[in-house]
Design a protein around this motif. Structure first.
Motif, mmCIF file in Angstrom:
data_model
loop_
_atom_site.group_PDB
_atom_site.id
_atom_site.type_symbol
_atom_site.label_atom_id
_atom_site.label_comp_id
_atom_site.label_asym_id
_atom_site.label_seq_id
_atom_site.Cartn_x
_atom_site.Cartn_y
_atom_site.Cartn_z
ATOM 1 N N ILE A 1 0.371 6.830 6.699
ATOM 2 C CA ILE A 1 0.172 5.992 5.516
ATOM 3 C C ILE A 1 -1.043 5.080 5.667
ATOM 4 C CG2 ILE A 1 1.234 4.296 3.974
ATOM 5 C CD1 ILE A 1 2.417 7.202 3.851
ATOM 6 N N PRO A 2 -1.166 4.290 6.754
ATOM 7 C CA PRO A 2 -2.394 3.492 6.904
ATOM 8 C C PRO A 2 -3.655 4.356 6.963
ATOM 9 C CG PRO A 2 -0.721 2.737 8.437
ATOM 10 C CD PRO A 2 -0.186 3.963 7.786
ATOM 11 N N ASP A 3 -3.552 5.535 7.593
ATOM 12 C CA ASP A 3 -4.693 6.461 7.641
ATOM 13 C C ASP A 3 -5.089 6.897 6.243
ATOM 14 O OD1 ASP A 3 -4.580 6.238 10.392
ATOM 15 O OD2 ASP A 3 -3.638 8.204 10.705
ATOM 16 N N VAL B 282 -0.913 12.825 -6.523
ATOM 17 C CA VAL B 282 -0.394 12.258 -5.275
ATOM 18 C C VAL B 282 -1.187 12.736 -4.057
ATOM 19 C CG1 VAL B 282 1.647 12.082 -3.790
ATOM 20 C CG2 VAL B 282 1.909 12.041 -6.263
ATOM 21 N N VAL B 283 -1.515 11.791 -3.187
ATOM 22 C CA VAL B 283 -2.203 12.071 -1.925
ATOM 23 C C VAL B 283 -1.170 12.303 -0.829
ATOM 24 C CG1 VAL B 283 -3.741 11.120 -0.154
ATOM 25 C CG2 VAL B 283 -4.179 10.656 -2.564
ATOM 26 N N ILE B 284 -0.183 11.390 -0.738
ATOM 27 C CA ILE B 284 0.815 11.433 0.330
ATOM 28 C C ILE B 284 2.092 10.757 -0.165
ATOM 29 C CG2 ILE B 284 0.062 9.274 1.399
ATOM 30 C CD1 ILE B 284 0.480 10.681 4.144
ATOM 31 N N ALA B 285 3.240 11.214 0.329
ATOM 32 C CA ALA B 285 4.521 10.652 -0.105
ATOM 33 C C ALA B 285 5.508 10.581 1.053
ATOM 34 C CB ALA B 285 5.112 11.506 -1.227
ATOM 35 N N LEU B 286 6.349 9.553 1.020
ATOM 36 C CA LEU B 286 7.459 9.397 1.961
ATOM 37 C C LEU B 286 8.763 9.335 1.180
ATOM 38 C CD1 LEU B 286 6.288 6.554 4.425
ATOM 39 C CD2 LEU B 286 6.245 9.010 4.812
ATOM 40 N N SER B 287 9.822 9.873 1.763
ATOM 41 C CA SER B 287 11.143 9.765 1.145
ATOM 42 C C SER B 287 11.684 8.358 1.370
ATOM 43 C CB SER B 287 12.097 10.793 1.755
ATOM 44 O OG SER B 287 12.357 10.453 3.108
ATOM 45 N N GLN B 288 12.760 8.024 0.677
ATOM 46 C CA GLN B 288 13.376 6.704 0.867
ATOM 47 C C GLN B 288 13.826 6.518 2.312
ATOM 48 O OE1 GLN B 288 16.339 5.282 -1.853
ATOM 49 N NE2 GLN B 288 15.279 6.091 -3.644
ATOM 50 N N SER C 289 14.492 7.650 -7.868
ATOM 51 C CA SER C 289 13.795 8.758 -7.222
ATOM 52 C C SER C 289 14.123 8.800 -5.740
ATOM 53 C CB SER C 289 12.284 8.591 -7.420
ATOM 54 O OG SER C 289 11.576 9.537 -6.666
ATOM 55 N N GLU C 290 14.118 9.996 -5.158
ATOM 56 C CA GLU C 290 14.306 10.113 -3.709
ATOM 57 C C GLU C 290 13.034 9.735 -2.960
ATOM 58 O OE1 GLU C 290 12.774 14.159 -4.947
ATOM 59 O OE2 GLU C 290 14.323 12.851 -5.727
ATOM 60 N N ILE C 291 11.933 9.579 -3.681
ATOM 61 C CA ILE C 291 10.674 9.177 -3.067
ATOM 62 C C ILE C 291 10.674 7.659 -2.891
ATOM 63 C CG2 ILE C 291 8.177 9.011 -3.430
ATOM 64 C CD1 ILE C 291 8.301 11.774 -4.647
ATOM 65 N N GLY C 292 10.305 7.225 -1.701
ATOM 66 C CA GLY C 292 10.299 5.798 -1.409
ATOM 67 C C GLY C 292 8.924 5.172 -1.518
ATOM 68 N N LEU C 293 7.883 5.987 -1.318
ATOM 69 C CA LEU C 293 6.522 5.476 -1.307
ATOM 70 C C LEU C 293 5.579 6.637 -1.564
ATOM 71 C CD1 LEU C 293 4.947 3.421 1.571
ATOM 72 C CD2 LEU C 293 4.074 5.670 1.044
ATOM 73 N N LEU C 294 4.497 6.361 -2.272
ATOM 74 C CA LEU C 294 3.444 7.362 -2.419
ATOM 75 C C LEU C 294 2.116 6.690 -2.686
ATOM 76 C CD1 LEU C 294 2.730 7.843 -5.689
ATOM 77 C CD2 LEU C 294 4.878 9.057 -5.593
ATOM 78 N N TYR D 124 4.605 -1.813 4.615
ATOM 79 C CA TYR D 124 3.603 -1.006 3.909
ATOM 80 C C TYR D 124 2.751 -1.873 2.974
ATOM 81 C CZ TYR D 124 5.977 2.965 5.907
ATOM 82 O OH TYR D 124 6.514 3.866 6.798
ATOM 83 N N ILE D 125 3.350 -2.926 2.421
ATOM 84 C CA ILE D 125 2.588 -3.871 1.594
ATOM 85 C C ILE D 125 1.549 -4.583 2.460
ATOM 86 C CG2 ILE D 125 2.760 -6.024 0.274
ATOM 87 C CD1 ILE D 125 5.485 -4.975 -0.764
ATOM 88 N N LYS D 126 1.936 -4.955 3.665
ATOM 89 C CA LYS D 126 1.012 -5.594 4.596
ATOM 90 C C LYS D 126 -0.164 -4.665 4.899
ATOM 91 C CE LYS D 126 0.835 -7.546 9.251
ATOM 92 N NZ LYS D 126 1.563 -7.734 10.505
ATOM 93 N N GLU D 127 0.126 -3.378 5.132
ATOM 94 C CA GLU D 127 -0.934 -2.397 5.394
ATOM 95 C C GLU D 127 -1.852 -2.240 4.176
ATOM 96 O OE1 GLU D 127 -1.793 -0.768 8.214
ATOM 97 O OE2 GLU D 127 -0.217 -1.822 9.294
#
Length: 151
Positions: A55-57, A37-43, A102-107, A81-84
């Motif tokens: 995230i875009p960075d 994993v590089v980066i993660a966001l919670s839900q 999972s409590e993770i929303g995106l990674l 995020y899909i658009k990005e």
């Protein structure tokens, strides 16, 4: 009569699915491993109306990585995020695990280990100086109110 181990393995795989390394970790990290994993966001961060600029960075800096989105979240939250990802020409996958949420929303993750230490994005703070001043004034107001009761 001894059975053929290859036949037993084949039967087990057919009945229970392929053996998987670290299944708990894979459930938590949307089908991948923590070390990738590089980066993660919670839900709750994904549900937030504002887009986390990290995230875009990260998409621009990690062109060989892939975006994983939690399929338990509504598409309206994921679409920004899909658009990005489309703009950054990054592949993405919406992962829905019916057995666990999972409590993770995106990674964003690679197909190989990178072992990045800090992967979680902190909560966004806007106008922190103004918020601190407001909290301080509220505390003073509370103490004044309590002081009036005792005088």
């Amino acid at each position: 009569m001894s059975s053929n181990p290859n036949l037993d393995d084949y039967m087990q795989k057919g009945m229970y699915g392929a053996k998987e390394t670290k299944p708990e970790e894979r459930r938590k990290f949307l089908g991948t491993l923590r070390e990738r994993v590089v980066i993660a966001l919670s839900q709750s961060q994904v549900i937030d109306s504002s887009l986390y600029k990290e995230i875009p960075d990260a998409m621009k800096k990690n062109t060989g990585a892939k975006l994983y989105l939690n399929g338990h979240l509504d598409y309206s939250y994921l679409s920004k995020y899909i658009k990005e990802a489309n703009q950054a020409k990054m592949e993405y996958t919406i992962v829905t695990n019916k057995d666990a949420d999972s409590e993770i929303g995106l990674l964003i993750a690679y197909d190989y280990a990178i072992n990045k230490e800090n992967i979680y994005v902190g909560e966004q703070k806007t106008n922190t100086a103004e918020e601190e001043l407001l909290e301080e004034n509220q505390k003073k107001g509370l103490f004044k109110t309590i002081g009036k009761w005792f005088s």
